[in-house]
Design a protein around this motif. Structure first.
Motif, short mmCIF file in Angstrom:
data_model
loop_
_atom_site.label_atom_id
_atom_site.label_comp_id
_atom_site.label_asym_id
_atom_site.label_seq_id
_atom_site.Cartn_x
_atom_site.Cartn_y
_atom_site.Cartn_z
N PRO A 27 0.83 -1.22 0.00
CA PRO A 27 0.00 0.00 0.00
C PRO A 27 0.86 1.26 0.00
O PRO A 27 1.86 1.35 0.71
CB PRO A 27 -0.80 -0.13 1.31
N MET A 28 0.45 2.24 -0.82
CA MET A 28 1.19 3.50 -0.91
C MET A 28 0.20 4.65 -0.91
O MET A 28 -0.82 4.62 -1.59
CB MET A 28 2.00 3.55 -2.21
N GLU A 29 0.52 5.68 -0.12
CA GLU A 29 -0.29 6.89 -0.15
C GLU A 29 -0.05 7.64 -1.45
O GLU A 29 1.05 7.58 -2.02
CB GLU A 29 0.06 7.79 1.04
N GLU A 30 -1.06 8.31 -1.93
CA GLU A 30 -0.89 9.10 -3.15
C GLU A 30 0.13 10.21 -2.90
O GLU A 30 0.19 10.78 -1.82
CB GLU A 30 -2.23 9.69 -3.59
N PRO A 31 0.98 10.51 -3.90
CA PRO A 31 2.08 11.45 -3.68
C PRO A 31 1.61 12.90 -3.59
O PRO A 31 0.54 13.25 -4.08
CB PRO A 31 2.94 11.24 -4.94
N PHE A 32 2.45 13.73 -3.01
CA PHE A 32 2.11 15.15 -2.86
C PHE A 32 2.01 15.85 -4.20
O PHE A 32 1.32 16.86 -4.33
CB PHE A 32 3.16 15.85 -1.97
N TRP A 33 2.68 15.31 -5.23
CA TRP A 33 2.72 15.97 -6.53
C TRP A 33 1.56 15.55 -7.44
O TRP A 33 1.55 15.89 -8.61
CB TRP A 33 4.05 15.71 -7.23
N LYS A 34 0.59 14.85 -6.90
CA LYS A 34 -0.51 14.36 -7.75
C LYS A 34 -1.33 15.48 -8.37
O LYS A 34 -1.96 15.30 -9.42
CB LYS A 34 -1.42 13.43 -6.95
N GLN A 41 -4.19 9.45 -11.51
CA GLN A 41 -5.23 8.59 -10.93
C GLN A 41 -4.59 7.34 -10.35
O GLN A 41 -3.52 6.90 -10.78
CB GLN A 41 -6.24 8.17 -12.00
N SER A 42 -5.22 6.79 -9.32
CA SER A 42 -4.81 5.50 -8.79
C SER A 42 -5.43 4.40 -9.65
O SER A 42 -6.59 4.52 -10.08
CB SER A 42 -5.26 5.35 -7.34
N THR A 64 3.14 12.76 -18.29
CA THR A 64 4.31 13.59 -17.97
C THR A 64 5.13 13.84 -19.22
O THR A 64 4.93 13.19 -20.25
CB THR A 64 5.18 12.91 -16.89
N VAL A 65 6.04 14.77 -19.11
CA VAL A 65 6.99 15.05 -20.20
C VAL A 65 8.31 14.38 -19.86
O VAL A 65 8.84 14.55 -18.77
CB VAL A 65 7.21 16.56 -20.40
N ILE A 66 8.83 13.61 -20.82
CA ILE A 66 10.13 12.96 -20.65
C ILE A 66 11.15 13.70 -21.49
O ILE A 66 10.88 14.08 -22.64
CB ILE A 66 10.06 11.47 -21.04
N CYS A 67 12.31 13.89 -20.92
CA CYS A 67 13.40 14.60 -21.60
C CYS A 67 14.52 13.63 -21.90
O CYS A 67 15.03 12.97 -20.99
CB CYS A 67 13.89 15.73 -20.70
N ASP A 68 14.89 13.52 -23.18
CA ASP A 68 16.08 12.77 -23.57
C ASP A 68 17.28 13.68 -23.30
O ASP A 68 17.53 14.63 -24.04
CB ASP A 68 16.00 12.39 -25.05
N ALA A 69 18.00 13.39 -22.23
CA ALA A 69 19.02 14.32 -21.74
C ALA A 69 20.13 14.56 -22.77
O ALA A 69 20.67 15.67 -22.85
CB ALA A 69 19.62 13.79 -20.44
N GLN A 70 20.47 13.55 -23.55
CA GLN A 70 21.52 13.73 -24.54
C GLN A 70 21.11 14.76 -25.59
O GLN A 70 21.89 15.66 -25.95
CB GLN A 70 21.84 12.40 -25.21
#
Length: 218
Positions: A27-34, A41-42, A64-70
């Motif tokens: 069990p995990m609580e929903e994160p603060f950044w939700k 959504q859970s 979310t946005v993913i960044c290809d760091a290279q």
């Protein structure tokens, strides 16, 4: 990063919008950044059952946005030089070596700050990742905060490790096997993916983030 994704420069900067799934076996609580990420959504039991590698008991989904760091670093370098900036590569041991040339120093030395700024609280966190060719994977995935799958433009990144105080940058066969097993638990088809490259590097870490303004006369 969202604004950059929405701009014409998104592909050059390595930005892509993806759905993300985080799976847990406890069990995990929903994160603060939700409330920050879109469409958080859970996952329902039915949705969790779609993923192999049970027993998952809890899960989250969000966009979310993913960044290809290279690609992003190449993009930033180009923006910087086009604005008139120049890049020099050299090793310094003290700020006095560059004092006559500059008025302002922004310290992004990473682990180098341990020597350059005498930051004794700084230590290394070793990370190892594998890049594979798996174009069928389009989503970010993470299980128990230990293993992750990050789709990039040309490859998929599999990780990872978080080994505090480990300064070894050689590839560990044991870590490679652990990463592959952890990621294949989420996506079994990764077992047949072509390995493109492997990498081990060091991230700077300290007991608290240090952001400060200092004036030095040198």
């Amino acid at each position: 990063m969202l604004k950059l994704f929405q701009s014409p420069a998104a592909s050059a900067a390595g930005m892509q919008l993806v759905d993300a799934y985080q799976l847990w076996d406890k069990p995990m609580e929903e994160p603060f950044w939700k409330e920050i990420v879109p469409f958080f959504q859970s996952l329902s039991t039915r949705e969790i059952d779609m993923f192999p590698g049970h027993p998952w008991t809890h899960g989250w989904k969000y966009t979310t946005v993913i960044c290809d760091a290279q690609l992003y670093m190449q993009y930033l370098h180009k923006q910087f030089t086009q604005a008139g900036g120049s890049v020099q590569q050299r090793k310094i041991k003290d700020l006095s070596e560059i004092a006559p040339e500059v008025d302002l120093v922004v310290n992004c030395a990473g682990l180098g700050s341990k020597q350059l700024f005498k930051d004794d609280k700084l230590t290394a966190v070793r990370g190892q990742v594998i890049r594979v060719r798996a174009p069928w994977l389009k989503n970010y995935m993470n299980n128990n905060g230990q293993f992750y799958i990050i789709p990039n433009f040309e490859t998929v990144v599999l990780g990872g490790t978080t080994q505090q105080g480990n300064y070894d940058t050689t590839i560990s066969p044991q870590d490679r096997e652990r990463i592959m097993e952890g990621c294949c638990k989420m996506v079994p088809s990764l077992r047949h993916a072509e390995v493109v490259s492997e990498w081990a590097g060091l991230r700077p870490a300290r007991d608290r983030v240090l952001v400060s303004l200092e004036y030095q006369q040198v």
